[in-house]
Design an enzyme around this catalytic site. Structure first.
Site, PDB file in Angstrom:
ATOM      1  NE  ARG A 246      -3.863   0.671   1.942  1.00 17.69           N
ATOM      2  CZ  ARG A 246      -5.086   0.793   2.466  1.00 17.69           C
ATOM      3  NH1 ARG A 246      -5.283   1.593   3.497  1.00 17.69           N
ATOM      4  NH2 ARG A 246      -6.092   0.123   1.978  1.00 17.69           N
TER       5      ARG A 246
ATOM      6  CG  HIS B 104      -8.436   0.133  -2.734  1.00 10.73           C
ATOM      7  ND1 HIS B 104      -7.706  -0.996  -2.379  1.00 10.73           N
ATOM      8  CD2 HIS B 104      -9.039   0.551  -1.578  1.00 10.73           C
ATOM      9  CE1 HIS B 104      -7.853  -1.221  -1.085  1.00 10.73           C
ATOM     10  NE2 HIS B 104      -8.650  -0.311  -0.578  1.00 10.73           N
TER      11      HIS B 104
ATOM     12  CD  GLN C  82     -13.059  -1.715  -0.378  1.00 15.75           C
ATOM     13  OE1 GLN C  82     -12.262  -1.745   0.543  1.00 15.75           O
ATOM     14  NE2 GLN C  82     -14.316  -2.108  -0.238  1.00 15.75           N
TER      15      GLN C  82
ATOM     16  CG  ASP D 255     -13.504   6.458  -1.251  1.00 12.76           C
ATOM     17  OD1 ASP D 255     -13.474   6.410   0.002  1.00 12.76           O
ATOM     18  OD2 ASP D 255     -12.473   6.328  -1.950  1.00 12.76           O
TER      19      ASP D 255
ATOM     20  CB  CYS E 190     -13.963   1.459   0.020  1.00 14.96           C
ATOM     21  SG  CYS E 190     -13.457   3.183   0.038  1.00 14.96           S
TER      22      CYS E 190
ATOM     23  NE  ARG F  51     -10.471  -5.131   0.966  1.00 14.33           N
ATOM     24  CZ  ARG F  51      -9.650  -4.133   1.304  1.00 14.33           C
ATOM     25  NH1 ARG F  51     -10.136  -3.032   1.841  1.00 14.33           N
ATOM     26  NH2 ARG F  51      -8.346  -4.208   1.071  1.00 14.33           N
TER      27      ARG F  51
END
Ligand code: CP
Ligand code: NVA
Length: 302
Positions: free
Chosen positions: A103, A130, A133, A222, A262, A290
């Site tokens: 990340r 991402h 996700q 988001d 998310c 996830r």
């Protein structure tokens, strides 16, 4: 599938189906408390240059449940964080580990790492994308709606990494993606252009959130200020007014619309508290997923 998971755009429809199918199976085994230790003796390294709750915990716990272990490698503690070059880090970590999740800020860094690594590299979020996700979100939609084919998915808010990932998925899969972003906060232009050109069902970018969510099956949002954009906060708060996912906006969607995010969320900014905490929200299941999807990704790549 390729060696790495760097972008959703590298996946074709069969790959998406394979990952989703596997996640369903792993979730069932997990729920039934049945053995599924397919990665015994394997080790995942997890490089974090940004904060995380869900990604870190789901990869770490997921690896443990699959019989392996995961190492948390913060940029504050590794030599990579002190400037050791990516190429050396990737080559050396490849001798110790069986897979690596990263990340960080720049998508180029993850791609450079993957070029030098001989082990699978998984993108755990960059400024651009991402993918983990996005895959969990599609899995969640499949659970809630029996599939994604023909659905209208509306994305409201910032044209950020999540928006780009949604466009990449819409370039390969038959759902309609309708995005509403304020001017100046559009998704990545190259990703958008390619998505519009290649989408089997369709990708639209507009300014009006009401039109975007009209008759939508899924409304997604988001944060307005992503990690690394904190200095822009004040300006962004002004520019994103009118893009909040709230009850009034959802009146234009289908009655049985599901609301996704998310997370982490900012109640009262991109989403109203009564919506994210209300009956149409699936964010907690989405976050749980996830774990199952990451396990599927690791099982496939490692
Ligand atoms: N959605 C997500 O990636 O959450 P974290 O930042 O907590 O990992
Ligand atoms: N767009 C957000 C997603 C967090 C999971 C960010 O990049 O901070």
């Amino acid at each position: 599938m390729k060696k790495d998971l760097l972008s959703e755009y590298d996946l074709d429809r069969a790959d998406y189906e394979y990952i989703i199918e596997k996640a369903h199976r792993l979730k069932r085994l997990h729920r039934e408390g049945r053995e599924h230790a397919s990665l015994k003796g394997k080790t995942l390294g997890m490089i974090f240059d940004k904060s995380s709750t869900r990604t870190r915990i789901s990869f770490e716990v997921g690896m443990y449940q699959l019989g392996g272990i995961a190492l948390f490698l913060s940029n504050r503690d590794t030599q990579l964080g002190r400037g050791e070059i990516i190429a050396d880090s990737a080559r050396i970590m490849s001798r110790y580990l069986n897979g690596i999740m990263i990340r960080t800020f720049s998508q180029d860094s993850v791609e450079e790492f993957a070029r030098h690594a001989t082990i699978p590299v998984i993108n755990g979020l960059t400024d651009l994308l991402h993918p983990c996700q996005l895959l969990s979100d599609l899995f969640t939609i499949t659970e809630k709606r029996g599939g994604y084919e023909g659905l209208k998915i509306a994305y409201v808010g910032d044209g950020n990494n999540m928006a780009n990932s949604w466009i990449n998925a819409a370039a390969k899969l038959p759902f309609y993606l309708d995005l509403a972003c304020p001017e100046g906060y559009d998704p990545d232009p190259a990703i958008l252009k390619r998505g519009i050109a290649e989408a089997p069902a369709g990708v639209v970018l507009r300014r009006d959130p009401v039109e975007a969510v009209r008759d939508a099956d899924v409304v997604y949002t988001d944060v307005w200020v992503s990690m690394g954009q904190e200095v822009e906060r004040e300006e962004r708060m002004k520019r994103f007014g009118g893009y909040q996912v709230n009850r009034a906006l959802l009146n234009h969607s289908k009655k049985d619309v599901i609301v996704m995010h998310c997370l982490p969320a900012h109640r009262g900014e991109e989403i109203a508290a009564e919506v994210i905490d209300g009956p149409r929200s699936v964010v907690i299941d989405e976050a749980e997923n996830r774990l199952h999807v990451q396990k599927a990704i690791m099982e496939i790549l490692m």
